[in-house]
Structures are given as structure tokens and as C-alpha cells.
Write an enzyme that holds these catalytic residues in place. Sequence first.
Site, short mmCIF file in Angstrom:
data_model
loop_
_atom_site.label_atom_id
_atom_site.label_comp_id
_atom_site.label_asym_id
_atom_site.label_seq_id
_atom_site.Cartn_x
_atom_site.Cartn_y
_atom_site.Cartn_z
N ASP A 259 37.30 -32.72 -58.45
CA ASP A 259 38.28 -32.63 -59.54
C ASP A 259 39.02 -31.31 -59.41
OD1 ASP A 259 39.63 -33.10 -62.08
OD2 ASP A 259 37.96 -34.40 -62.60
N HIS B 27 43.26 -46.46 -64.29
CA HIS B 27 43.99 -46.92 -65.47
C HIS B 27 44.98 -45.89 -66.01
CE1 HIS B 27 41.32 -45.39 -69.07
NE2 HIS B 27 41.57 -44.43 -68.20
N GLY C 59 40.68 -30.41 -55.34
CA GLY C 59 41.81 -30.93 -54.59
C GLY C 59 42.62 -31.92 -55.40
N ASP C 60 43.53 -32.59 -54.71
CA ASP C 60 44.45 -33.56 -55.31
C ASP C 60 44.14 -34.93 -54.73
OD1 ASP C 60 46.55 -35.13 -56.13
OD2 ASP C 60 48.13 -33.82 -55.37
N PHE C 61 43.66 -35.86 -55.56
CA PHE C 61 43.23 -37.16 -55.02
C PHE C 61 44.39 -38.02 -54.53
CE2 PHE C 61 42.38 -38.08 -59.78
CZ PHE C 61 43.69 -38.44 -60.04
#
Length: 342
Positions: A209, A252, A233-235
Amino acid sequence: MTPDEATPVTAGRASAFFLLDEVLGYLYPAALRVAAALGVADHLTEGPRSAAELARATGADPAYLYRTLRLLATRGVFAEDEAGRFALTPAADALRTDAPVSARSAILMLTDKTFWQPAGELPATVREGTTVFERIFGTSFFGHFSGDPATAAIFHDGMAGMADPENPLIAHACAFPDSATVVDVGGGHGGLLLAALRANPGIRGVLFDQPHVLAEHHLGELGADDRWETATGDFFTEVPRGDVYLIKRILHDWDDEESVRILRQCRRAMSAGGRVLVADSVLPTGNDPHPGKTFDLLMMASLSGRERTRAEFERLFTEAGLELTRVIPTGSPLSVVEGTAA
């Protein structure tokens, strides 16, 4: 006029009475927010108390507090006795801050202005086909949280409170092979990963996260720090390597294109024979009620995301290079949608 000559309650009038009662339903969650914000349930653990006593304890107006609790009692949240005192009920127990499974922080999150105000502008959202969140708050949903630590705390604490009842059920529904590395993508404070690690002593976990979220994680409660690590990080661009990817209440939040980007990163990073486990509402077709159908409008009002049917998940998985293998019920409002490399 005799009773026989009275104006009949026609089907049209019955419909009007029903709809007018329904449209006032928003006042019930408003009343729940009052009870959660004031901590009313915390002051009833020793037994029933009058509205005046509760008002003194919580710093509220006694007459206004009484009227609020009276409405909640009509739904079984608190109970008023003949002396006008209010007591905890089984339905109200999770309003306690120290309840074994407390919903208080989740109620405060879900009734926060970040959700409440966009919901009030739902007609504009439906007409325009996009959330009006940025018009109201001047930034995107997640941009708002990253720039406002106090609001971010409400959100992340609320998400953890909403997740706590679900996590053991979801972890139990997922089969994790021994020695697997399980990556919890956007895992927040780590409640689901913690439940999985506790239930499966042979696995190790990676909580993935943003740094400000990971600062509040609970994985230290496991008592075996060698079995987990955190990663930032950036998913949308990269996720850590692993064998199983948990993605709970993440897809969602995002539209189809963005959701496919997240799934593709998991597909690229996972080991041979790896799996993706998406924990989200899987909406039934037809008129059957489901909590996800309500949550879907919350996503529509404040974010770009949506709740999905099995067929809609299958399309996402296919586009991301995955094959949807099964949908696993969990005993909670969420199901686990399992995917493997196509």
C-alpha cells in the site's frame, strides 16, 4: 360520513404512503451517526440510562438526544423502557467502541460528508454519467484523502472497522498452499493478511500500500515478524512478486479500464501457477436484494467504481489475461472471485 363512506386507501394511495416513508429513510443513518459520534453505546454498558443522563455524559441536548434515540429504538438499535430509559440491544452492541466486533468507525466513515454530500447530488451523477465529487471537494476522492490527514484517518479506520467482521470469513474461504507468498494489494492496515497468516502458519505475506497507510498497519500483532513484510508502490504500475494476490474492496473503487490495469500488474508479477483472489460483492441478477446493490450507488456517487456481477468480473479477468475459475461464497457480503493465468 359513516365508516363505510370513508375515502378508501387505494393502491395509488398505498404506493404514495410507502414511498413517502421510504424517502425519509436517510434520517435513520443520520441518527446512527449521532449515536456513533457521541459514543452513546459506550455509556450503556452498565445498564439503561435516561436521555438526560446520556446527554450529560456526551455533551448533548437531552430533548434532542431523546428524539434521536427514540427513532433508533424503532429499528431495534437501543430499546426504551416504560421509564424512558434506553438500553443496549444485541443490534446496538457493535456501536460500542470496545465491542469485540465494533462497527462504530465504519459508521462514522460511511456517514462522513465525503460520502453523504455526493449522494445528495446523485441526480446530477446519473444525468452526467460521472461522479460530482471533484465539483464538491475540488479534488478526486483519493486526492482528497491524501491531502487531508484527519479525513484520511476517518477513512482508513472506518475501512478497518468495516473489514474486521469479514476478514476471518474471507481468509477461511481462501485456500493458500503451504510456503506461498501472499501479496495483499492495497491491503490497508493489513487486517485480511493478518487473518490469513494466523489461519495458515505455512505462508508468508507482503502488505502492499502507500506509505502513510502502512504506517498504521497491524501485522505486528502476529508475533512472528519473519513471516511478513511491507512494500510501497502504485498498483497501477507494479506490484511485488508473489504466488497469491489478495485484492479486497479495491476493484470496486475503479472503473473497468483501471481495474484491468490492476489485474494485469498482478498477472505479470505472479509466479507460475499463481492465483488472483478478488474479494468484492458479486451482484445477483434480478430483483433479489443484496448489500452490494446499495454499495454500488455509493461507489457511483463518490468514485469512478462499481460493484459487479460474475459476468462483469469475467470480462475484466479475460482482458487482463486471467481465467475466472470460480466464485467462492464467504458467509459475508463479499465473495472471492478466483482467477488463474489464462
